[in-house]
Structures are given as C-alpha cells and as structure tokens.
Motif scaffolding. Structure first.
Motif, PDB file in Angstrom:
ATOM      1  N   ASP A  83     -34.510  53.557 -70.215  1.00  0.00           N
ATOM      2  CA  ASP A  83     -34.216  53.408 -71.639  1.00  0.00           C
ATOM      3  C   ASP A  83     -35.385  52.682 -72.302  1.00  0.00           C
ATOM      4  OD1 ASP A  83     -33.245  53.079 -74.165  1.00  0.00           O
ATOM      5  OD2 ASP A  83     -31.454  51.948 -73.595  1.00  0.00           O
TER       6      ASP A  83
ATOM      7  N   THR B  55     -36.002  53.184 -75.602  1.00  0.00           N
ATOM      8  CA  THR B  55     -35.702  53.379 -77.020  1.00  0.00           C
ATOM      9  C   THR B  55     -36.314  52.257 -77.858  1.00  0.00           C
ATOM     10  OG1 THR B  55     -33.593  54.410 -76.437  1.00  0.00           O
ATOM     11  CG2 THR B  55     -33.868  53.678 -78.719  1.00  0.00           C
TER      12      THR B  55
ATOM     13  N   SER C  69     -35.529  57.878 -72.264  1.00  0.00           N
ATOM     14  CA  SER C  69     -35.199  57.850 -73.682  1.00  0.00           C
ATOM     15  C   SER C  69     -36.357  57.199 -74.431  1.00  0.00           C
ATOM     16  CB  SER C  69     -33.908  57.053 -73.915  1.00  0.00           C
ATOM     17  OG  SER C  69     -33.638  56.928 -75.289  1.00  0.00           O
TER      18      SER C  69
ATOM     19  N   HIS D 121     -36.789  57.633 -77.956  1.00  0.00           N
ATOM     20  CA  HIS D 121     -36.493  57.711 -79.391  1.00  0.00           C
ATOM     21  C   HIS D 121     -36.974  56.449 -80.112  1.00  0.00           C
ATOM     22  CE1 HIS D 121     -34.438  59.298 -82.882  1.00  0.00           C
ATOM     23  NE2 HIS D 121     -33.813  58.158 -83.063  1.00  0.00           N
ATOM     24  N   ARG D 122     -37.685  56.613 -81.211  1.00  0.00           N
ATOM     25  CA  ARG D 122     -38.202  55.543 -82.072  1.00  0.00           C
ATOM     26  C   ARG D 122     -39.252  54.662 -81.379  1.00  0.00           C
ATOM     27  NH1 ARG D 122     -32.949  54.347 -82.595  1.00  0.00           N
ATOM     28  NH2 ARG D 122     -33.350  52.169 -82.030  1.00  0.00           N
TER      29      ARG D 122
ATOM     30  N   THR E  21     -39.935  64.764 -72.445  1.00  0.00           N
ATOM     31  CA  THR E  21     -38.747  64.365 -73.208  1.00  0.00           C
ATOM     32  C   THR E  21     -39.112  63.703 -74.533  1.00  0.00           C
ATOM     33  OG1 THR E  21     -38.628  62.206 -72.092  1.00  0.00           O
ATOM     34  CG2 THR E  21     -37.396  64.025 -71.107  1.00  0.00           C
ATOM     35  N   LEU E  22     -40.402  63.683 -74.854  1.00  0.00           N
ATOM     36  CA  LEU E  22     -40.842  63.038 -76.090  1.00  0.00           C
ATOM     37  C   LEU E  22     -40.666  63.972 -77.284  1.00  0.00           C
ATOM     38  CD1 LEU E  22     -43.948  60.861 -76.625  1.00  0.00           C
ATOM     39  CD2 LEU E  22     -43.655  62.863 -78.078  1.00  0.00           C
ATOM     40  N   ASP E  23     -39.999  63.491 -78.321  1.00  0.00           N
ATOM     41  CA  ASP E  23     -39.855  64.234 -79.571  1.00  0.00           C
ATOM     42  C   ASP E  23     -40.858  63.645 -80.559  1.00  0.00           C
ATOM     43  OD1 ASP E  23     -39.213  65.372 -81.984  1.00  0.00           O
ATOM     44  OD2 ASP E  23     -37.051  65.011 -81.831  1.00  0.00           O
TER      45      ASP E  23
ATOM     46  N   THR F 208     -39.803  61.774 -83.712  1.00  0.00           N
ATOM     47  CA  THR F 208     -39.030  60.524 -83.685  1.00  0.00           C
ATOM     48  C   THR F 208     -39.819  59.347 -83.131  1.00  0.00           C
ATOM     49  OG1 THR F 208     -38.094  60.889 -81.474  1.00  0.00           O
ATOM     50  CG2 THR F 208     -36.914  61.861 -83.348  1.00  0.00           C
ATOM     51  N   VAL F 209     -41.093  59.581 -82.768  1.00  0.00           N
ATOM     52  CA  VAL F 209     -41.921  58.497 -82.237  1.00  0.00           C
ATOM     53  C   VAL F 209     -43.195  58.371 -83.068  1.00  0.00           C
ATOM     54  CG1 VAL F 209     -41.044  58.828 -79.892  1.00  0.00           C
ATOM     55  CG2 VAL F 209     -43.156  59.972 -80.606  1.00  0.00           C
TER      56      VAL F 209
ATOM     57  N   SER G  76     -43.538  71.187 -78.828  1.00  0.00           N
ATOM     58  CA  SER G  76     -42.348  70.485 -79.314  1.00  0.00           C
ATOM     59  C   SER G  76     -42.229  70.570 -80.833  1.00  0.00           C
ATOM     60  CB  SER G  76     -42.389  69.011 -78.874  1.00  0.00           C
ATOM     61  OG  SER G  76     -42.376  68.885 -77.491  1.00  0.00           O
TER      62      SER G  76
END
Length: 201
Positions: free
Chosen positions: A132, A134, A152, A154-155, A170-172, A175-176, A194
């Motif tokens: 995690d 996040t 995870s 996210h952010r 798994t990186l978006d 959102t980063v 992506s």
C-alpha cells in the motif's frame, strides 16, 4: 495476503532501554519497543515478528538479511538507516521519517506506507508486491528495479523520482504525479498505453 489493518498486540514484553543489545541472530515476537535507541545498531539476521516500534530511533543503523514481519512502526526515525536483503513483509509505517534511508533488495510485499514521506530515499531491487503506497511522497527518490506488481499507487507523488526498471503495470498516470520522473523506454510505452495511446515503431 497480510492484514494491513491488523495491529500486533505486544503480549510478551516491553522494551524501553535497548542497552546496546545485539539482535543479530535473535528472534523477538510481539515485543513493544518504546522510545528505544537503535542508533548505529548493526543487525545481522535478527528476526522481529509482530513487534511494535513506537518512537524508536534507527538512525545510521544497518540491517542485513534481517526480518521485520508484520511489524508496526509509529513515529520512528530511520535517518541514514540501511536495509540490505531484509524482509519487511506486511509491516506498517505511520508518521515515520526516512531521510537518507537506503534499501537494497529484500521483500517489502504487503507493506503499508500510505501517505509516508519518502523524498530522497533510495530503494533498489526491492519487492513491493501488493504493498500500500497510496499517497506516498517520493519526490526525487531513487526507486529502481522495484517489483510493484499489484501495489496501490493511487495519488503517489513521484516528482523527479528515478523509476527506471521498476514494474509500473499498476500505475495509473492520471492519478499520480510524474513530472520530471525518470523512466526507461519500456516504462514510457507502458505509461503511454495506460493513457490510451496507440504506440507503434
């Protein structure tokens, strides 16, 4: 998968004064360490299971082939600490400081570091499977050759970070924060895909 929400109950003992003890080759289970001083400690092969470290100073300590499994770190200082080939499976970190922390190899899978400030740290060749991360702040950190599969992110803020060789599957990117981050060609293609781009030679 480790339970990130579980906080180990230190039932065996509480240690406040470390008194230059040597954890090398020793095993500690469900021990609560409060305000202990691990400064410049050399730990080779010591094992900590479901222990809680509260306000512990790990400054300039070195840990080689050691294990911290399902442990909890609260308001600890890891200034200039070095972890080489260590297992921190399922361990959770809360409001710790990591200035000049160096981690080489090892397995931090299922670890929880949500919102932690990892700016300027160095992680190389470490497993972070399903960890995690996040909201971590990792500006200008070295995060090379990491296994981030299932993590995870996210952010997360990777501004100016060196991410080369790490698994970013798994990186978006929406959102980063990736401004000025350093990536290799393969990672650039993963990020572009992506974003819905059609990458062709």
């Amino acid at each position: 998968m480790a339970d990130r929400g579980h906080v180990p109950v230190p039932t065996e003992s509480t240690i406040r004064d470390w008194d230059d003890a040597d954890p090398s080759g020793q095993t500690y289970e469900r021990v609560l360490f409060i305000d202990s001083d691990f400064t410049e400690l050399e730990n080779r092969g010591g094992t900590f299971q479901e222990c809680t470290f509260r306000g512990v100073r790990f400054n300039a300590s070195t840990h080689t082939d050691a294990a911290f499994v399902n442990c909890t770190f609260v308001r600890c200082s890891l200034f200039d600490a070095t972890f080489t080939g260590c297992k921190l499976l399922g361990s959770c970190f809360d409001d710790c400081t990591y200035n000049l922390l160096k981690v080489s190899g090892g397995d931090w899978s299922f670890a929880g570091l949500p919102g932690e400030d990892l700016r300027g740290t160095e992680f190389t060749g470490t497993k972070f499977r399903e960890a995690d991360l996040t909201g971590v702040r990792a500006g200008k950190a070295v995060l090379r050759d990491l296994d981030l599969s299932g993590a995870s992110l996210h952010r997360a803020d990777f501004t100016g970070a060196d991410l080369r060789g790490s698994d970013l599957s798994t990186l978006d990117p929406l959102t980063v924060e990736l401004k000025d981050a350093r990536v290799d060609i393969t990672q650039a293609m993963v990020i572009a895909t992506s974003l819905g781009l059609d990458v062709r030679p």
